[in-house]
Write a protein that holds these residues in place. Structure first.
Motif, PDB file in Angstrom:
ATOM      1  N   ARG A 204       0.825  -1.215   0.000  1.00  0.00           N
ATOM      2  CA  ARG A 204       0.000   0.000   0.000  1.00  0.00           C
ATOM      3  C   ARG A 204       0.856   1.261   0.000  1.00  0.00           C
ATOM      4  NH1 ARG A 204      -5.429   1.220   1.378  1.00  0.00           N
ATOM      5  NH2 ARG A 204      -5.728  -0.996   1.661  1.00  0.00           N
ATOM      6  N   LYS A 205       1.896   1.314   0.801  1.00  0.00           N
ATOM      7  CA  LYS A 205       2.755   2.496   0.839  1.00  0.00           C
ATOM      8  C   LYS A 205       3.762   2.494  -0.298  1.00  0.00           C
ATOM      9  CE  LYS A 205       1.481   4.614   4.622  1.00  0.00           C
ATOM     10  NZ  LYS A 205       0.862   5.906   4.554  1.00  0.00           N
ATOM     11  N   LYS A 206       4.315   1.334  -0.597  1.00  0.00           N
ATOM     12  CA  LYS A 206       5.384   1.230  -1.591  1.00  0.00           C
ATOM     13  C   LYS A 206       4.894   1.565  -2.993  1.00  0.00           C
ATOM     14  CE  LYS A 206       8.374  -2.028  -0.933  1.00  0.00           C
ATOM     15  NZ  LYS A 206       9.077  -3.310  -0.893  1.00  0.00           N
ATOM     16  N   LEU A 207       3.690   1.134  -3.335  1.00  0.00           N
ATOM     17  CA  LEU A 207       3.180   1.335  -4.689  1.00  0.00           C
ATOM     18  C   LEU A 207       2.109   2.417  -4.748  1.00  0.00           C
ATOM     19  CD1 LEU A 207       3.021  -2.279  -6.099  1.00  0.00           C
ATOM     20  CD2 LEU A 207       4.813  -0.594  -6.309  1.00  0.00           C
ATOM     21  N   THR A 208       2.339   3.524  -4.055  1.00  0.00           N
ATOM     22  CA  THR A 208       1.479   4.693  -4.208  1.00  0.00           C
ATOM     23  C   THR A 208       2.360   5.835  -4.679  1.00  0.00           C
ATOM     24  OG1 THR A 208       1.796   5.266  -1.887  1.00  0.00           O
ATOM     25  CG2 THR A 208      -0.209   4.083  -2.449  1.00  0.00           C
ATOM     26  N   SER A 209       1.877   6.583  -5.662  1.00  0.00           N
ATOM     27  CA  SER A 209       2.664   7.691  -6.180  1.00  0.00           C
ATOM     28  C   SER A 209       2.151   8.993  -5.616  1.00  0.00           C
ATOM     29  CB  SER A 209       2.599   7.719  -7.699  1.00  0.00           C
ATOM     30  OG  SER A 209       1.270   7.849  -8.123  1.00  0.00           O
ATOM     31  N   VAL A 210       3.028   9.973  -5.524  1.00  0.00           N
ATOM     32  CA  VAL A 210       2.669  11.299  -5.040  1.00  0.00           C
ATOM     33  C   VAL A 210       1.888  11.997  -6.143  1.00  0.00           C
ATOM     34  CG1 VAL A 210       3.582  13.490  -4.217  1.00  0.00           C
ATOM     35  CG2 VAL A 210       4.725  11.376  -3.618  1.00  0.00           C
ATOM     36  N   LYS A 211       0.747  12.551  -5.796  1.00  0.00           N
ATOM     37  CA  LYS A 211      -0.091  13.228  -6.780  1.00  0.00           C
ATOM     38  C   LYS A 211       0.475  14.616  -7.068  1.00  0.00           C
ATOM     39  CE  LYS A 211      -3.463  10.167  -6.926  1.00  0.00           C
ATOM     40  NZ  LYS A 211      -2.873   8.943  -7.352  1.00  0.00           N
ATOM     41  N   ARG A 212       0.953  14.794  -8.296  1.00  0.00           N
ATOM     42  CA  ARG A 212       1.440  16.094  -8.738  1.00  0.00           C
ATOM     43  C   ARG A 212       0.764  16.398 -10.059  1.00  0.00           C
ATOM     44  NH1 ARG A 212       7.708  16.605  -8.604  1.00  0.00           N
ATOM     45  NH2 ARG A 212       7.142  18.782  -8.808  1.00  0.00           N
TER      46      ARG A 212
ATOM     47  N   HIS B  11      18.576   2.223 -11.135  1.00  0.00           N
ATOM     48  CA  HIS B  11      17.785   2.011  -9.939  1.00  0.00           C
ATOM     49  C   HIS B  11      16.409   1.525 -10.367  1.00  0.00           C
ATOM     50  CE1 HIS B  11      20.809   3.940  -7.534  1.00  0.00           C
ATOM     51  NE2 HIS B  11      20.672   5.090  -8.170  1.00  0.00           N
ATOM     52  N   ILE B  12      15.860   0.588  -9.609  1.00  0.00           N
ATOM     53  CA  ILE B  12      14.515   0.098  -9.881  1.00  0.00           C
ATOM     54  C   ILE B  12      13.549   0.897  -9.012  1.00  0.00           C
ATOM     55  CG2 ILE B  12      12.990  -1.890  -9.813  1.00  0.00           C
ATOM     56  CD1 ILE B  12      15.537  -3.630 -10.006  1.00  0.00           C
ATOM     57  N   ILE B  13      12.809   1.798  -9.659  1.00  0.00           N
ATOM     58  CA  ILE B  13      11.808   2.613  -8.986  1.00  0.00           C
ATOM     59  C   ILE B  13      10.482   2.307  -9.678  1.00  0.00           C
ATOM     60  CG2 ILE B  13      11.128   4.932  -8.288  1.00  0.00           C
ATOM     61  CD1 ILE B  13      13.879   4.165  -7.234  1.00  0.00           C
ATOM     62  N   ILE B  14       9.612   1.549  -9.031  1.00  0.00           N
ATOM     63  CA  ILE B  14       8.383   1.088  -9.657  1.00  0.00           C
ATOM     64  C   ILE B  14       7.402   2.247  -9.809  1.00  0.00           C
ATOM     65  CG2 ILE B  14       6.391  -0.431  -9.415  1.00  0.00           C
ATOM     66  CD1 ILE B  14       8.164  -2.378  -7.951  1.00  0.00           C
ATOM     67  N   ASP B  15       6.883   2.416 -11.038  1.00  0.00           N
ATOM     68  CA  ASP B  15       5.826   3.387 -11.306  1.00  0.00           C
ATOM     69  C   ASP B  15       4.498   2.656 -11.160  1.00  0.00           C
ATOM     70  OD1 ASP B  15       4.142   5.351 -12.153  1.00  0.00           O
ATOM     71  OD2 ASP B  15       4.957   5.517 -14.175  1.00  0.00           O
ATOM     72  N   PRO B  16       3.724   2.944 -10.110  1.00  0.00           N
ATOM     73  CA  PRO B  16       2.517   2.166  -9.853  1.00  0.00           C
ATOM     74  C   PRO B  16       1.405   2.386 -10.869  1.00  0.00           C
ATOM     75  CG  PRO B  16       2.721   3.927  -8.269  1.00  0.00           C
ATOM     76  CD  PRO B  16       3.982   3.928  -9.069  1.00  0.00           C
TER      77      PRO B  16
END
Length: 98
Positions: free
Chosen positions: A12-20, A41-46
């Protein structure tokens, strides 16, 4: 009752993106090109489900081994075992050369 255990469970926290506003899913992330032996770097885009690695690899760094269609093959050490991941470029970020 049996508990659901999908691929996105406990994220839930890991795969939430900041709303911009205006920056939800830029096309430049899809158009990134990497060369072999690049460190990424592996940065998952949810917001993009296709080509996501498993959430346990979020935040890890790997080396590009090759390409497979639109995706890249990464070599990564998980504890002391070498693994290969197939990840799309939306979920990768080039490491700064320092």
């Amino acid at each position: 009752m049996q508990r659901s255990r999908g691929t996105r469970s406990k994220t839930r926290k890991k795969l939430t993106s900041v709303k911009r506003p205006g920056r939800s899913n830029p096309i430049t992330k899809k158009l990134q090109r990497f060369q072999e032996d690049d460190l990424v770097h592996i940065i998952i885009d949810p917001s993009v489900h296709k080509g996501q690695p498993h959430p346990r690899f979020h935040g890890k760094t790997g080396k590009i081994i090759g390409a497979k269609g639109r995706a890249y093959v990464l070599g990564i050490n998980d504890k002391n075992k070498a693994k290969e991941l197939i990840v799309r470029p939306e979920h990768l970020k080039l490491q700064d050369p320092e």
